[in-house]
Design a protein around this motif. Structure first.
Motif, short mmCIF file in Angstrom:
data_model
loop_
_atom_site.label_atom_id
_atom_site.label_comp_id
_atom_site.label_asym_id
_atom_site.label_seq_id
_atom_site.Cartn_x
_atom_site.Cartn_y
_atom_site.Cartn_z
N MET A 195 0.84 -1.04 -0.11
CA MET A 195 0.00 0.04 0.06
C MET A 195 0.92 1.20 0.12
N LEU A 196 2.07 1.25 0.71
CA LEU A 196 3.10 2.20 0.55
C LEU A 196 3.17 2.80 -0.60
N SER A 197 3.36 1.96 -1.71
CA SER A 197 3.86 2.27 -2.98
C SER A 197 2.63 3.18 -3.84
N LEU B 183 -4.57 14.00 3.58
CA LEU B 183 -5.61 13.05 3.15
C LEU B 183 -5.29 11.52 2.97
N THR B 184 -4.16 11.57 2.16
CA THR B 184 -3.44 10.08 1.80
C THR B 184 -2.94 9.27 2.99
N GLY C 287 -4.01 5.07 6.07
CA GLY C 287 -3.82 4.37 7.52
C GLY C 287 -5.04 3.74 7.97
N ILE C 288 -6.02 4.05 7.70
CA ILE C 288 -7.48 3.51 8.10
C ILE C 288 -7.53 2.17 7.12
N ILE D 12 -2.18 3.47 11.48
CA ILE D 12 -2.37 4.92 11.39
C ILE D 12 -1.35 5.86 11.74
N ILE D 13 -0.60 5.46 12.80
CA ILE D 13 0.44 6.36 13.10
C ILE D 13 1.48 6.39 12.07
N ASP D 14 1.70 5.27 11.84
CA ASP D 14 3.09 5.07 10.81
C ASP D 14 2.77 5.83 9.43
#
Length: 173
Positions: free
Chosen positions: A35-37, A54-55, A60-61, A77-79
């Motif tokens: 998902m990070l990509s 927003l992203t 995170g959610i 979410i924090i990360d």
């Protein structure tokens, strides 16, 4: 914020959600966070602070909802919030030099390392880790960082090609 860019961000996050669902849990129930990509590509193509926030929240959610890590919802979410702010800053610096596929790959690698480190540390503080920090970092975070270089560059190239073919303008409006 530009509605077209927001829709593009939402589409990228939907693709990221599907990719995140397909990746199975690995060492200590952690997933390779592909998902990070798409989060990184979203920030690359729409490098406004509002979009980064927003992203981060949406990414995170979504990852919190799909995590296989026990108690990993809040750490996800924090990360994503921390990672998106770091990546946003790196993109702004890269834009001053010359943003290209090499800088995209470097940002993806560093962003994934930041994300994994923040996730593991926050999970350690909040719920504990199912395996030693070092083992999770070496077994999950580093391979994910290397993988995300190639995935991010490929997705970024595909999105740029699609935008070019559709005559979509990334100029500030």
């Amino acid at each position: 914020m530009n509605l077209k860019k927001n829709i593009l961000t939402a589409l990228l996050l939907a693709i990221g959600f599907i990719l995140h669902q397909l990746v199975p849990g690995a060492l200590g129930s952690m997933k390779f966070d592909i998902m990070l990509s798409v989060i990184f590509v979203s920030i690359f193509i729409n490098s406004e602070f509002k979009n980064a926030v927003l992203t981060a929240l949406l990414g995170g959610i979504i990852t919190a909802l799909t995590t296989t890590f026990p108690g990993g919802q809040l750490p996800n979410i924090i990360d994503k919030l921390v990672t998106c702010m770091v990546v946003f800053a790196m993109v702004k610096i890269a834009e001053k030099i010359k943003f290209n596929k090499i800088s995209a790959g470097i940002i993806a690698f560093v962003g994934t390392i930041v994300s994994g480190s923040v996730f593991l540390y926050s999970a350690l503080l909040i719920v504990g880790l199912p395996a030693p920090f070092g083992a999770l970092f070496i077994g999950i975070v580093l391979p994910t960082a290397v993988t995300n270089i190639f995935v991010t560059v490929a997705v970024y190239g595909a999105v740029n090609m699609a935008l070019k073919m559709s005559n979509f303008s990334l100029a500030r409006q």
